[in-house]
Design a protein around this motif. Structure first.
Motif, short mmCIF file in Angstrom:
data_model
loop_
_atom_site.label_atom_id
_atom_site.label_comp_id
_atom_site.label_asym_id
_atom_site.label_seq_id
_atom_site.Cartn_x
_atom_site.Cartn_y
_atom_site.Cartn_z
N ASP A 73 0.86 -1.18 0.00
CA ASP A 73 0.00 0.00 0.00
C ASP A 73 0.90 1.24 0.00
OD1 ASP A 73 0.88 0.41 2.61
OD2 ASP A 73 -0.97 -0.30 3.54
N ALA A 74 0.31 2.41 0.05
CA ALA A 74 1.09 3.65 -0.05
C ALA A 74 2.01 3.87 1.14
CB ALA A 74 0.14 4.84 -0.21
N ALA A 75 1.72 3.16 2.25
CA ALA A 75 2.57 3.31 3.44
C ALA A 75 3.68 2.27 3.48
CB ALA A 75 1.71 3.21 4.70
N GLY A 76 3.71 1.36 2.50
CA GLY A 76 4.76 0.35 2.45
C GLY A 76 4.38 -0.97 3.08
N ASP A 77 3.16 -1.09 3.64
CA ASP A 77 2.71 -2.35 4.21
C ASP A 77 2.44 -3.35 3.09
OD1 ASP A 77 2.84 -1.41 6.83
OD2 ASP A 77 0.83 -0.54 6.70
N THR A 78 2.71 -4.63 3.35
CA THR A 78 2.62 -5.67 2.34
C THR A 78 1.38 -6.53 2.53
OG1 THR A 78 5.04 -5.75 2.19
CG2 THR A 78 3.83 -7.62 1.28
N TYR A 79 0.77 -6.92 1.41
CA TYR A 79 -0.41 -7.80 1.41
C TYR A 79 -0.18 -8.91 0.39
CZ TYR A 79 -2.48 -3.57 3.45
OH TYR A 79 -2.74 -2.47 4.22
N THR A 80 -0.65 -10.10 0.72
CA THR A 80 -0.56 -11.22 -0.21
C THR A 80 -1.94 -11.49 -0.80
OG1 THR A 80 1.27 -12.22 1.02
CG2 THR A 80 0.07 -13.64 -0.50
N LEU A 81 -2.07 -11.29 -2.10
CA LEU A 81 -3.33 -11.47 -2.80
C LEU A 81 -3.20 -12.64 -3.76
CD1 LEU A 81 -3.98 -7.72 -3.75
CD2 LEU A 81 -4.51 -8.89 -1.59
N ARG A 82 -4.31 -13.01 -4.38
CA ARG A 82 -4.28 -14.01 -5.46
C ARG A 82 -4.74 -13.36 -6.74
NH1 ARG A 82 -3.28 -18.94 -6.94
NH2 ARG A 82 -2.47 -19.36 -4.87
N PHE A 83 -3.90 -13.49 -7.76
CA PHE A 83 -4.20 -12.97 -9.09
C PHE A 83 -4.56 -14.15 -9.97
CE2 PHE A 83 -2.34 -11.54 -13.31
CZ PHE A 83 -3.43 -10.75 -13.64
N ARG A 84 -5.77 -14.18 -10.51
CA ARG A 84 -6.22 -15.32 -11.29
C ARG A 84 -7.16 -14.85 -12.40
NH1 ARG A 84 -11.53 -17.78 -9.14
NH2 ARG A 84 -10.99 -19.20 -10.81
N PHE A 85 -7.67 -15.80 -13.18
CA PHE A 85 -8.63 -15.44 -14.21
C PHE A 85 -9.65 -16.55 -14.37
CE2 PHE A 85 -5.32 -17.75 -16.61
CZ PHE A 85 -6.08 -18.62 -17.38
N TRP A 86 -10.78 -16.21 -14.98
CA TRP A 86 -11.70 -17.24 -15.43
C TRP A 86 -11.95 -17.06 -16.92
CZ3 TRP A 86 -16.54 -15.50 -17.11
CH2 TRP A 86 -17.01 -14.30 -16.58
N ILE A 87 -12.26 -18.17 -17.57
CA ILE A 87 -12.40 -18.18 -19.02
C ILE A 87 -13.69 -17.51 -19.44
CG2 ILE A 87 -12.52 -19.61 -21.09
CD1 ILE A 87 -9.83 -19.72 -19.75
N ASN A 88 -13.58 -16.57 -20.39
CA ASN A 88 -14.74 -15.90 -20.98
C ASN A 88 -14.70 -16.19 -22.47
OD1 ASN A 88 -16.82 -14.29 -21.78
ND2 ASN A 88 -15.99 -12.39 -20.95
N ASN A 89 -15.26 -17.33 -22.85
CA ASN A 89 -15.22 -17.83 -24.22
C ASN A 89 -13.76 -17.94 -24.64
OD1 ASN A 89 -16.35 -18.80 -26.59
ND2 ASN A 89 -16.50 -16.79 -27.52
N GLN A 90 -13.31 -17.17 -25.62
CA GLN A 90 -11.92 -17.23 -26.06
C GLN A 90 -11.05 -16.19 -25.36
OE1 GLN A 90 -10.94 -19.69 -28.11
NE2 GLN A 90 -13.06 -20.38 -27.99
N SER A 91 -11.61 -15.50 -24.38
CA SER A 91 -10.88 -14.45 -23.69
C SER A 91 -10.79 -14.78 -22.20
CB SER A 91 -11.56 -13.10 -23.91
OG SER A 91 -10.78 -12.06 -23.39
N ARG A 92 -10.37 -13.81 -21.42
CA ARG A 92 -10.22 -14.01 -19.97
C ARG A 92 -10.80 -12.82 -19.21
NH1 ARG A 92 -3.86 -15.83 -19.10
NH2 ARG A 92 -3.90 -17.73 -20.37
N MET A 93 -11.28 -13.10 -18.00
CA MET A 93 -11.61 -12.03 -17.06
C MET A 93 -10.68 -12.21 -15.87
SD MET A 93 -15.13 -11.02 -15.04
CE MET A 93 -15.79 -10.05 -16.38
#
Length: 251
Positions: A73-93
């Protein structure tokens, strides 16, 4: 009331400037801002990231389950998130999951803004701010019916549903179209379901059959619904499973 609203707006402008100053101090350049929807601020902490932004600034991922992503974040604190996608026909969200703690840190609610920035070492920085006057100006004006001036007749009465449907059919016929031409296409592409849509279904993600025989895959992302239409039930189930959700068939 007007004075209180003006004071709140000034406070929002000041708080937003403070956040931008923090980002500048740590050398983080803003590359995207998203005004949060109701699904973005749900308890799941899941935020939808536009495809173009995700593929330009976030790490490459090849499977729907994605990867863990460390952000600051802007104060330098760290967070662990998950970055993923789901299939939207031939594309991704693309989705960023686990942002609830960060949103709580910035006291974010629907309508507030999540800031995406990047440091020189490519570290992703997320921060939050309240909406400002500039954000309000981005929204299209709300159209309201014009009041009927006194002495110039009465306001138009609301047409019965049957009359509306007949008028709609006539308008389509003038352009050589039928009602089927404006139905969602059977192309397997997930589209947002309008809140007032008659096809809106509450509950978990599922697959169901429409009255016209088409199969509908409904995806529930924190209360925001997406639907895609298919000819075969198996295709609808496969699309939902590919998105990372256990598919169940409803009748």
């Amino acid at each position: 009331m007007a004075a209180a609203a003006a004071a709140a707006l000034v406070d929002n402008e000041f708080r937003a400037e403070q956040v931008f100053k923090q980002l500048e101090d740590i050398g983080a350049k803003v590359f995207f801002e998203k005004q949060l929807t109701s699904s973005d601020v749900s308890a799941s902490g899941r935020v939808v990231v536009p495809k173009a932004i995700a593929e330009q600034y976030f790490p490459r991922i090849d499977t729907p389950s994605g990867t863990e992503l460390s952000v600051e974040d802007a104060a330098g604190d760290t967070y662990t998130l998950r970055f993923r996608f789901w299939i939207n026909n031939q594309s991704r969200m693309y989705l960023l999951e686990g942002t609830a703690e960060l949103q709580h840190h910035y006291h974010l609610k629907m309508g507030d803004v999540l800031i995406f920035a990047q440091k020189e070492d490519s570290t992703i920085v997320l921060a939050g701010r309240p909406p400002t006057k500039a954000d309000a100006q981005k929204k299209p004006p709300v159209r309201r019916p014009s009041p009927t001036p006194a002495g110039r007749g009465t306001a138009r009465r609301e047409q019965p549903r049957g009359a509306k449907d007949r008028n709609k059919r006539r308008a389509l016929q003038r352009f050589g179209l039928s009602g089927d031409d404006v139905e969602p296409p059977v192309d397997g592409v997930f589209r947002v379901v309008a809140p007032d849509s008659s096809s809106l279904q509450e509950g978990a993600s599922n697959v169901s059959q429409a009255k016209d025989g088409r199969w509908v895959a409904t995806l529930n992302l924190g209360g925001e619904l997406y639907q895609a239409f298919f000819v075969q039930q198996d295709d609808a189930l496969e699309a939902l499973n590919a998105a990372g959700y256990a598919a169940q068939v409803t009748t």
